[in-house]
Design a protein around this motif. Sequence first.
Motif, PDB file in Angstrom:
ATOM      1  N   VAL A 137      63.868  64.255  43.117  1.00  0.00           N
ATOM      2  CA  VAL A 137      62.665  63.984  42.597  1.00  0.00           C
ATOM      3  C   VAL A 137      62.252  63.052  42.057  1.00  0.00           C
ATOM      4  O   VAL A 137      62.784  62.130  41.848  1.00  0.00           O
ATOM      5  N   ASP A 138      60.992  62.461  42.546  1.00  0.00           N
ATOM      6  CA  ASP A 138      60.020  61.373  42.521  1.00  0.00           C
ATOM      7  C   ASP A 138      60.664  60.327  43.289  1.00  0.00           C
ATOM      8  O   ASP A 138      60.420  59.318  43.104  1.00  0.00           O
ATOM      9  N   THR A 150      62.728  66.142  32.895  1.00  0.00           N
ATOM     10  CA  THR A 150      61.647  65.013  33.382  1.00  0.00           C
ATOM     11  C   THR A 150      60.725  64.993  32.269  1.00  0.00           C
ATOM     12  O   THR A 150      60.206  65.774  31.349  1.00  0.00           O
ATOM     13  N   GLY A 153      54.696  67.442  33.974  1.00  0.00           N
ATOM     14  CA  GLY A 153      53.523  67.040  34.877  1.00  0.00           C
ATOM     15  C   GLY A 153      53.809  67.018  36.285  1.00  0.00           C
ATOM     16  O   GLY A 153      54.998  67.767  36.107  1.00  0.00           O
ATOM     17  N   ASP A 154      53.105  66.899  37.033  1.00  0.00           N
ATOM     18  CA  ASP A 154      53.268  67.080  38.195  1.00  0.00           C
ATOM     19  C   ASP A 154      54.568  65.694  38.897  1.00  0.00           C
ATOM     20  O   ASP A 154      54.081  64.897  39.046  1.00  0.00           O
ATOM     21  N   HIS A 155      55.382  66.507  39.621  1.00  0.00           N
ATOM     22  CA  HIS A 155      56.259  65.408  40.404  1.00  0.00           C
ATOM     23  C   HIS A 155      56.277  66.020  42.188  1.00  0.00           C
ATOM     24  O   HIS A 155      56.023  66.727  42.258  1.00  0.00           O
ATOM     25  N   VAL A 156      56.659  64.791  42.580  1.00  0.00           N
ATOM     26  CA  VAL A 156      56.840  65.255  44.464  1.00  0.00           C
ATOM     27  C   VAL A 156      58.320  65.117  44.382  1.00  0.00           C
ATOM     28  O   VAL A 156      59.452  64.827  43.941  1.00  0.00           O
TER      29      VAL A 156
END
Length: 156
Positions: A137-138, A150, A153-156
């Motif tokens: 994650v991120d 976390t 919002g958006d996460h990678v």
Amino acid sequence: MRMHPQRRLAAALVVTTLVWANAGPALAQGADRFAEARAAYDRGAAAYDSGQFASAAAELARADALVPNATTLALALRAALRIDDPILGMALVERAEQRRPDDALLGASRTAKDRFGKRAGRLTIVCPPPHECSAEVDGAVVQVGTTLWTSVGDHV
């Protein structure tokens, strides 16, 4: 009447010391864990007194994870509030909700939940059996199946 933060911390130290001192033989097997928790608490309390709230929050949270203590957890929550850290704050709130809280812990937990509740979320990555998988994650490796907090919002 509000107690001055240093007096409140001093009172918390006395209470925690008494609790730890009376823990007795039940902690004999976990002496290393206890010593580690006490050292983390001492570092966290010193950091809190000197206004280094990020360090205080981390050390106090670590001490509480090693040897759960309502006073230590309440101080960790207050430090997380001082640095406005919703991720750590909500992780500590979740920890507090698993315990029988005292007044100080209940107050700190409610304040943190009110402030951080909409700014952090729980994330659990699962891998359906029989597959094996790994996750990030991120950019940080995350253990599959464990829950982490976390920011929303958006996460990678």
